[in-house]
Design a protein around this motif. Structure first.
Motif, PDB file in Angstrom:
ATOM      1  N   VAL A 120      -8.027  12.473  -9.414  1.00  0.00           N
ATOM      2  CA  VAL A 120      -7.799  11.029  -9.434  1.00  0.00           C
ATOM      3  C   VAL A 120      -6.808  10.636  -8.343  1.00  0.00           C
ATOM      4  N   ALA A 121      -5.751  11.409  -8.185  1.00  0.00           N
ATOM      5  CA  ALA A 121      -4.750  11.103  -7.165  1.00  0.00           C
ATOM      6  C   ALA A 121      -5.361  11.143  -5.769  1.00  0.00           C
ATOM      7  N   ARG A 122      -6.175  12.148  -5.515  1.00  0.00           N
ATOM      8  CA  ARG A 122      -6.802  12.271  -4.196  1.00  0.00           C
ATOM      9  C   ARG A 122      -7.714  11.079  -3.912  1.00  0.00           C
ATOM     10  N   LYS A 123      -8.480  10.652  -4.922  1.00  0.00           N
ATOM     11  CA  LYS A 123      -9.391   9.530  -4.735  1.00  0.00           C
ATOM     12  C   LYS A 123      -8.624   8.243  -4.443  1.00  0.00           C
ATOM     13  N   LEU A 124      -7.559   7.989  -5.220  1.00  0.00           N
ATOM     14  CA  LEU A 124      -6.788   6.761  -5.022  1.00  0.00           C
ATOM     15  C   LEU A 124      -6.077   6.754  -3.661  1.00  0.00           C
ATOM     16  N   ILE A 147      -7.851   1.518   3.549  1.00  0.00           N
ATOM     17  CA  ILE A 147      -7.354   0.143   3.677  1.00  0.00           C
ATOM     18  C   ILE A 147      -6.236   0.084   4.710  1.00  0.00           C
ATOM     19  N   GLU A 148      -5.320   1.049   4.669  1.00  0.00           N
ATOM     20  CA  GLU A 148      -4.213   1.053   5.625  1.00  0.00           C
ATOM     21  C   GLU A 148      -4.712   1.258   7.047  1.00  0.00           C
ATOM     22  N   ALA A 149      -5.704   2.137   7.213  1.00  0.00           N
ATOM     23  CA  ALA A 149      -6.256   2.365   8.544  1.00  0.00           C
ATOM     24  C   ALA A 149      -6.877   1.081   9.099  1.00  0.00           C
ATOM     25  N   ARG A 150      -7.549   0.318   8.232  1.00  0.00           N
ATOM     26  CA  ARG A 150      -8.138  -0.948   8.677  1.00  0.00           C
ATOM     27  C   ARG A 150      -7.054  -1.949   9.066  1.00  0.00           C
ATOM     28  N   LEU A 151      -5.995  -2.013   8.276  1.00  0.00           N
ATOM     29  CA  LEU A 151      -4.913  -2.946   8.589  1.00  0.00           C
ATOM     30  C   LEU A 151      -4.176  -2.545   9.870  1.00  0.00           C
ATOM     31  N   MET A 152      -3.983  -1.250  10.077  1.00  0.00           N
ATOM     32  CA  MET A 152      -3.267  -0.790  11.267  1.00  0.00           C
ATOM     33  C   MET A 152      -4.064  -1.026  12.532  1.00  0.00           C
ATOM     34  N   SER A 153      -5.391  -1.053  12.420  1.00  0.00           N
ATOM     35  CA  SER A 153      -6.231  -1.255  13.601  1.00  0.00           C
ATOM     36  C   SER A 153      -6.582  -2.722  13.815  1.00  0.00           C
ATOM     37  N   ALA A 154      -6.172  -3.599  12.900  1.00  0.00           N
ATOM     38  CA  ALA A 154      -6.509  -5.020  13.008  1.00  0.00           C
ATOM     39  C   ALA A 154      -5.724  -5.692  14.128  1.00  0.00           C
ATOM     40  N   ILE A 196       0.828  -1.210   0.000  1.00  0.00           N
ATOM     41  CA  ILE A 196       0.000   0.000   0.000  1.00  0.00           C
ATOM     42  C   ILE A 196       0.858   1.254   0.000  1.00  0.00           C
ATOM     43  N   ARG A 197       1.915   1.246   0.817  1.00  0.00           N
ATOM     44  CA  ARG A 197       2.787   2.422   0.875  1.00  0.00           C
ATOM     45  C   ARG A 197       3.520   2.636  -0.452  1.00  0.00           C
ATOM     46  N   ALA A 198       3.878   1.519  -1.103  1.00  0.00           N
ATOM     47  CA  ALA A 198       4.497   1.645  -2.423  1.00  0.00           C
ATOM     48  C   ALA A 198       3.501   2.210  -3.432  1.00  0.00           C
ATOM     49  N   GLU A 199       2.243   1.756  -3.362  1.00  0.00           N
ATOM     50  CA  GLU A 199       1.204   2.304  -4.240  1.00  0.00           C
ATOM     51  C   GLU A 199       1.065   3.810  -4.047  1.00  0.00           C
ATOM     52  N   ARG A 200       1.064   4.229  -2.771  1.00  0.00           N
ATOM     53  CA  ARG A 200       0.893   5.650  -2.494  1.00  0.00           C
ATOM     54  C   ARG A 200       2.054   6.473  -3.045  1.00  0.00           C
ATOM     55  N   VAL A 201       3.261   5.953  -2.883  1.00  0.00           N
ATOM     56  CA  VAL A 201       4.427   6.657  -3.418  1.00  0.00           C
ATOM     57  C   VAL A 201       4.325   6.797  -4.936  1.00  0.00           C
ATOM     58  N   LEU A 247      -6.566   4.088  -0.443  1.00  0.00           N
ATOM     59  CA  LEU A 247      -5.449   3.426   0.224  1.00  0.00           C
ATOM     60  C   LEU A 247      -5.415   3.761   1.714  1.00  0.00           C
ATOM     61  N   ASP A 248      -5.770   4.990   2.053  1.00  0.00           N
ATOM     62  CA  ASP A 248      -5.786   5.391   3.462  1.00  0.00           C
ATOM     63  C   ASP A 248      -6.787   4.562   4.262  1.00  0.00           C
TER      64      ASP A 248
END
Length: 547
Positions: A529-533, A540-547, A509-514, A537-538
């Protein structure tokens, strides 16, 4: 213009406090950092902030009390209702009487009614401060639930007691019978109004969202307005606005269990409320620091009126009151625990007796925070004649502020020491409950996918595509069910696999964001488009960080 500038300076100080707290080599409670920043501001600039009690009460207390009621775990609240009620009502009354009499004896120049008001306002506790202090050491989950429930209810009981004491100080009279009747009206009316306002507003907004569609911004703004609406209506009808705000928050938590709000609304609303809580509590403590020089000067004058020339007696007063609060809380916790064990023995139940560390932690966890500060700053400026200053107001504010600081320091030193050596028993029940829930929701998802697959395709080619995608989704949920029903070594393998998957997904995810940001900088994709993508990702990352 001056008011806007002051508000911006206070907001900037709250932001800086977060940075300073993280940058310090020694972990200090955030409120202490904010108080220090406020004092620093007072030394370099005169903001000229005049804290009007009624406005201060309205701006700061309703949202904090509402959010406490909204987010507190209800299962723990009801499971440990007896212990919570003993702490939030019995201990408050015990504290008001004991500390009030002690303060009047310690400082004879402070009228008894004002001493009771001070005792009432220092009775509420702040579990957020405790959790912040003890975040690096294990805290028994059940104990945190009790502390959170106590804080929710003793906010209301302590501030209502303060209102009675202030009324007695203003009028010079107090009737226990009249106070009891007034309390019943205040409590019943406040709870009914808070519940009714939240229920009516949520029903109306849900109907509007179903009929015309949901706008997340509107939904969030409505949630921000509910505590103020409940508080103002209750105060207009001479009921307790404090209890109305608490009841509104509890009702909101049940109203939201219908799940009618969109996921985007819930995510955005949680972020907004986190910001509101951080900003409001931060501004309260920065304001305390900014007001300390003026308050200290007034308190020193009151000390001189008591016959003590040296203002250092202020420190003695603060330390003595803090010690009295800890001692009374320790006595109450010990007696309450003995009473609970006695009742359990009468019912034939076998209860595990908590060790002395748990008793000590519970006593020292009575950290005072934003509610105490907000409450004491609402003491009237003048008596009912509009001319005579309210007696010992500056001294009461200074003592309350001192108690907050001392309680934070004591807890930041003592709690890590006590909790660091505490052996916590395993709590498998919650993990098993979570695994069971995940398995059930996965089964429900599988059923929904199968149903939607059968009804989704309008032609043969489309139906085949539905079946192919549904098979992939079905594999995901079937794997989740197998993982959550594994045991022993299999469960440990699954847990490790999840950790590895989480690590790899976060890296991806972090690579995608970069890459998205690189494409935007090179103008290969639009800003929209950049803001939406990045937003996707934010999430998805927030869900993974709170899992």
């Amino acid at each position: 213009m001056d008011t806007i500038t002051t508000a911006l300076v206070l907001a900037l100080a709250v932001v800086l406090s977060g940075w300073v707290s993280r940058a310090l080599p020694v972990a200090l409670p955030l409120p202490l950092v904010q108080i220090a920043l406020g004092a620093a501001i007072a030394n370099v600039a005169d903001l000229g902030v005049e804290l009007k009690p009624d406005i201060f009460f309205l701006l700061f207390l309703p949202p904090l009390l509402f959010l406490d009621g909204w987010r507190i775990p209800k299962e723990g609240l009801f499971r440990d209702a007896n212990a919570i009620l003993e702490l939030s009502f019995g201990l408050v009354i015990f504290t008001v009487l004991g500390v009030g009499l002690f303060v009047h004896w310690l400082i004879p120049s402070m009228p008894l009614a004002v001493a009771f008001a001070l005792a009432a306002v220092v009775s509420p506790t702040d579990p957020i401060a405790v959790s912040a202090i003890a975040q690096r050491v294990p805290v028994p989950q059940r104990l945190m639930h009790i502390l959170e429930g106590e804080s929710l209810l003793n906010d209301a009981s302590g501030l209502v007691c303060m209102q009675f004491a202030v009324a007695a100080a203003l009028t010079g009279t107090f009737s226990l019978i009249d106070a009891a009747g007034t309390f019943v009206w205040l409590a019943a009316g406040g709870i009914a109004i808070g519940t009714g306002v939240t229920w009516a507003v949520t029903r109306m907004k849900n109907w509007f969202a179903r009929t015309f569609g949901e706008d997340p911004g509107t939904q969030i703004l409505i949630s921000l307005l509910i505590p103020f609406g409940a508080y103002l209506l209750a105060e207009h009808l001479h009921c307790s606005g404090i209890l109305a705000a608490v009841a509104a928050g509890i009702t909101m938590s049940y109203a939201e269990q219908t799940g009618q709000a969109m996921a985007l609304t819930r995510v955005s609303r949680a972020a907004v409320w986190d910001t509101v809580q951080f900003a409001v509590k931060g501004v309260i403590f920065v304001l305390l620091g900014e007001q300390l020089p003026t308050i200290g000067a007034g308190a020193a004058q009151v000390v001189r009126d008591t016959g003590h020339i040296d203002p250092a007696w202020l420190i003695v007063y603060v330390m003595a009151i803090s010690a009295a609060l800890i001692a009374l809380r320790l006595v109450w916790v010990w007696v309450s625990l003995r009473f609970t064990l006695f009742r359990a023995a009468l019912r034939g139940e076998v209860m595990r007796k908590p060790g002395w560390r748990i008793v000590a932690v519970t006593a020292l966890a009575g950290v005072r925070g934003a509610i105490t500060l907000a409450g004491v700053l609402t003491l009237p400026l003048v008596m009912e004649d509009g001319l005579t200053p309210f007696p010992a107001r500056d001294l009461a504010i200074y003592l309350a502020a001192g108690v907050i600081i001392v309680s934070l320091i004591v807890a930041s030193i003592a709690l890590p020491f006590l909790l660091g050596k505490l052996q916590l028993p395993p709590e498998p029940a919650q993990e098993e409950e979570e695994d069971k829930a995940r398995s059930l929701v996965a089964e429900a998802a599988l059923k929904a996918v199968e149903t939607h697959k059968r009804t989704g395709g309008d032609d043969i080619e489309d139906a085949a595509l539905y079946a192919d995608v549904a098979a992939n989704i079905g594999d995901f949920y079937r794997q989740r069910i197998r993982d959550k029903t594994a045991d022993g070594e299999g469960r440990e393998t699954v847990r490790r696999a999840y950790e590895i998957e989480r690590e790899l997904r976060l890296a991806a995810i972090r690579a995608e964001r970069v890459e998205i940001l690189r494409l935007r900088r090179s103008r290969q994709i639009s800003e929209e488009v950049a803001r939406k993508l990045v937003r996707e990702l934010d999430f998805i990352e927030a869900r993974l960080m709170s899992a």
